[in-house]
Design an enzyme around this catalytic site. Structure first.
Site, PDB file in Angstrom:
ATOM      1  N   ARG A 182      -7.495   4.080  -8.423  1.00 33.63           N
ATOM      2  CA  ARG A 182      -8.314   2.859  -8.359  1.00 33.63           C
ATOM      3  C   ARG A 182      -9.760   3.246  -8.445  1.00 33.63           C
ATOM      4  NH1 ARG A 182      -4.789   0.623  -3.957  1.00 33.63           N
ATOM      5  NH2 ARG A 182      -2.781   1.729  -4.026  1.00 33.63           N
ATOM      6  N   ASP A 191     -10.777  -0.830  -3.764  1.00 29.02           N
ATOM      7  CA  ASP A 191      -9.641   0.057  -3.683  1.00 29.02           C
ATOM      8  C   ASP A 191      -8.294  -0.594  -4.104  1.00 29.02           C
ATOM      9  OD1 ASP A 191     -10.260  -1.349  -0.909  1.00 29.02           O
ATOM     10  OD2 ASP A 191      -8.125  -0.562  -0.586  1.00 29.02           O
ATOM     11  N   ASN A 192      -8.359  -1.814  -4.412  1.00 29.46           N
ATOM     12  CA  ASN A 192      -7.096  -2.465  -4.723  1.00 29.46           C
ATOM     13  C   ASN A 192      -7.327  -2.974  -6.507  1.00 29.46           C
ATOM     14  OD1 ASN A 192      -5.911  -2.421  -2.363  1.00 29.46           O
ATOM     15  ND2 ASN A 192      -6.469  -4.524  -1.892  1.00 29.46           N
ATOM     16  N   ASP A 223      -1.203  -3.694  -5.751  1.00 28.38           N
ATOM     17  CA  ASP A 223      -1.316  -3.911  -4.507  1.00 28.38           C
ATOM     18  C   ASP A 223      -0.993  -5.164  -4.204  1.00 28.38           C
ATOM     19  OD1 ASP A 223      -1.504  -1.304  -3.733  1.00 28.38           O
ATOM     20  OD2 ASP A 223      -3.513  -1.602  -3.005  1.00 28.38           O
ATOM     21  N   GLY A 271      -2.780   4.827   2.900  1.00 25.42           N
ATOM     22  CA  GLY A 271      -2.490   4.924   4.317  1.00 25.42           C
ATOM     23  C   GLY A 271      -0.751   4.566   4.701  1.00 25.42           C
ATOM     24  N   ARG A 272      -0.145   4.219   3.505  1.00 23.20           N
ATOM     25  CA  ARG A 272       1.504   4.434   3.933  1.00 23.20           C
ATOM     26  C   ARG A 272       1.907   4.412   2.600  1.00 23.20           C
ATOM     27  NH1 ARG A 272       1.845  -2.302   5.207  1.00 23.20           N
ATOM     28  NH2 ARG A 272       0.103  -3.046   3.570  1.00 23.20           N
TER      29      ARG A 272
END
Length: 495
Positions: free
Chosen positions: A183, A252-253, A262, A93-94
């Site tokens: 991931r 997802d981390n 993350d 997302g970023r």
């Protein structure tokens, strides 16, 4: 070695997987690039030579204000479970990937965190703020100093551009570096969408590039899962032993390579609290310090589910059932592997020749009940072993309200330390009990100073945390017990 980001040995890497895995795009420029801080050890690892950061073009590239010539940047798609609930499609997302660099026998993915919107930003603005970027830069490098597997940070650059969070802050970009940022969520994405050919391509890519010794395995996907389970058991054992709390252990981390991935609302424990929650958004305590090994296990079950179509391809129900039982057996081993790794970490911290589970459990409960500073206790224990002096023992005992309890524990413990080997053992213990960690209050001070234009403390902490086990008298202030106000610091997912 080169001084130019453009001249690094760029490879196709993740791009070889094809368009289903990523979206090509360029970072969104910021109005200015005000510099920041860099990690020379990371720079050297990817092939940059001394002085590379003096080239303004390099810093502009790492801010997203200049682009690599003929190199497509991209954001990857993944899905995942967040706080135990299926969240569907997520993605970078970023984070925007610049690509993959080869240096000698090693390859590294390089990505910019905070470089603007992507198709996966959902309602976000694709930016990161200076506050969280300083925390990520310092902690990823601190974890490397502690020899804990982690993504790294090449640089932190910042800008005057405003970013709205709970308040108006300023933008920053962290250049993150890792052998891979793949991931668990990448596998979940393709499995959930029944894109089994893409799922196979992803697994084959990971095996070929990161687990090449598994290529000739009779069941390479099962062998991959087995190795990922072991790597993550070892990783979370190191976290628990050093008192590190991640804060957002969503699938997802979680790294397919067993890396710390993350850095959001993380924290190292000050006063020992087994139920400590470092993320004030985690009201139920799912990601508390005590629960981290259980969450790792839960996330590994989700990865196993995602890999099942590869491990048991086709529609043969008997084969699927047999493989499910095999997976259950593999996953059942995780708690035992974790306990083995954790006890080994604690054995080294205590300087013992063999694991003493009961002694460790008794100590941890004493630390918890008395809210003893975790890092300060273990480092001070090295001095007790070294000298067995009344002064050193007094430092330890003064940390506890339960003086009798700690006295009895010390008697049992010191009886296990041969007096003639005490100094050697103490020296070895100091290589496993850091004097310096990234305490919340130190990070907070560094952030406040940097927000006022002074990055001096950021640089000092970065230098200190590269050698956390050394005495470093010039940084002795950073090893002191935290002030009372430190317990009031609160962090969340907002960054």
């Amino acid at each position: 070695m080169t001084k130019s980001i453009d001249s690094l040995a760029w490879q196709e890497g993740f791009l070889n997987l094809g368009s289903a895995f990523f979206t090509p795009l360029k970072p969104t420029p910021l109005p200015d690039c005000l510099g920041g801080v860099v990690s020379q050890s990371v720079a050297k690892s990817i092939g940059l030579s001394s002085g590379w950061e003096l080239d303004q073009h390099n810093l502009e590239v790492l801010t997203g204000n200049a682009h690599l010539e003929n190199r497509p940047a991209y954001a990857t798609v993944y899905s995942g479970h967040q706080f135990g609930v299926w969240a569907g499609q997520l993605g970078d997302g970023r984070a925007i990937h610049l690509g993959t660099v080869q240096n000698g026998d090693e390859s590294y993915e390089i990505q910019l965190k905070g470089a603007g919107k992507t198709p996966y930003s959902r309602m976000g603005d694709g930016r990161a703020v200076l506050r969280s970027s300083i925390r990520e830069f310092l902690c990823s490098e601190a974890m490397a100093g502690l020899s804990i597997p982690t993504t790294r940070a090449l640089a932190l650059t910042h800008s005057s551009a405003p970013v709205v969070r709970e308040k108006v802050e300023t933008a920053a970009v962290v250049t993150r570096v890792a052998p891979s940022f793949i991931r668990f969520g990448h596998f979940e994405h393709f499995a959930s969408n029944q894109q089994y050919e893409d799922l196979k391509s992803l697994a084959d890519f990971v095996i070929e590039n990161h687990y090449s010794h598994l290529q000739d395995s009779e069941e390479p996907y099962l062998a991959l899962l087995e190795e990922v389970i072991a790597k993550n058991a070892a990783l979370v054992a190191k976290w628990q032993a050093v008192g590190f709390c991640h804060g957002v252990l969503n699938t997802d981390n979680m790294s397919i390579l067993g890396l710390t991935l993350d850095y959001g609302p993380f924290s190292f424990i000050d006063a020992t609290d087994l139920k400590y929650i470092c993320n004030h958004s985690d009201s139920a305590g799912r990601y508390s310090y005590l629960n981290q090994p259980n969450v790792f296990h839960w996330n590994l079950v989700r990865l196993a589910e995602a890999l099942l179509p590869l491990i048991a391809p086709g529609q043969d129900e008997a084969l699927i059932d047999a493989k499910v039982e095999q997976l259950k057996e593999l996953l059942f081993q995780f708690p035992h592997q974790y306990e083995h790794f954790y006890q080994e970490e604690m054995r080294l911290k205590l300087g013992l020749t063999q694991s003493e589970n009961a002694l460790v459990e008794e100590l941890v409960l004493l630390l918890d009940h008395n809210r003893v500073d975790y890092t300060f206790f273990f480092r001070s224990l090295c001095d007790v072993v070294d000298t067995a002096s009344i002064a050193a023992i007094s430092v330890i005992k003064d940390l506890f309200l339960d003086q009798l309890g700690v006295d009895l524990w010390l008697q049992k413990y010191l009886a296990m330390i041969p007096s003639e080997k005490a100094k050697v053992i103490a020296a070895q213990m100091r290589r496993h009990n850091p004097k310096y960690i990234l305490r919340q209050y130190l990070a907070q001070k560094a952030i406040e100073n940097a927000e006022n234009g002074d990055f001096g403390l950021v640089h000092q902490l970065h230098e200190c945390l590269q050698k956390p086990y050394d005495e470093q008298l010039e940084f002795s202030e950073f090893a002191k017990l935290p002030p009372e106000w430190a317990s009031q610091i609160s962090v969340s997912c907002s960054s």
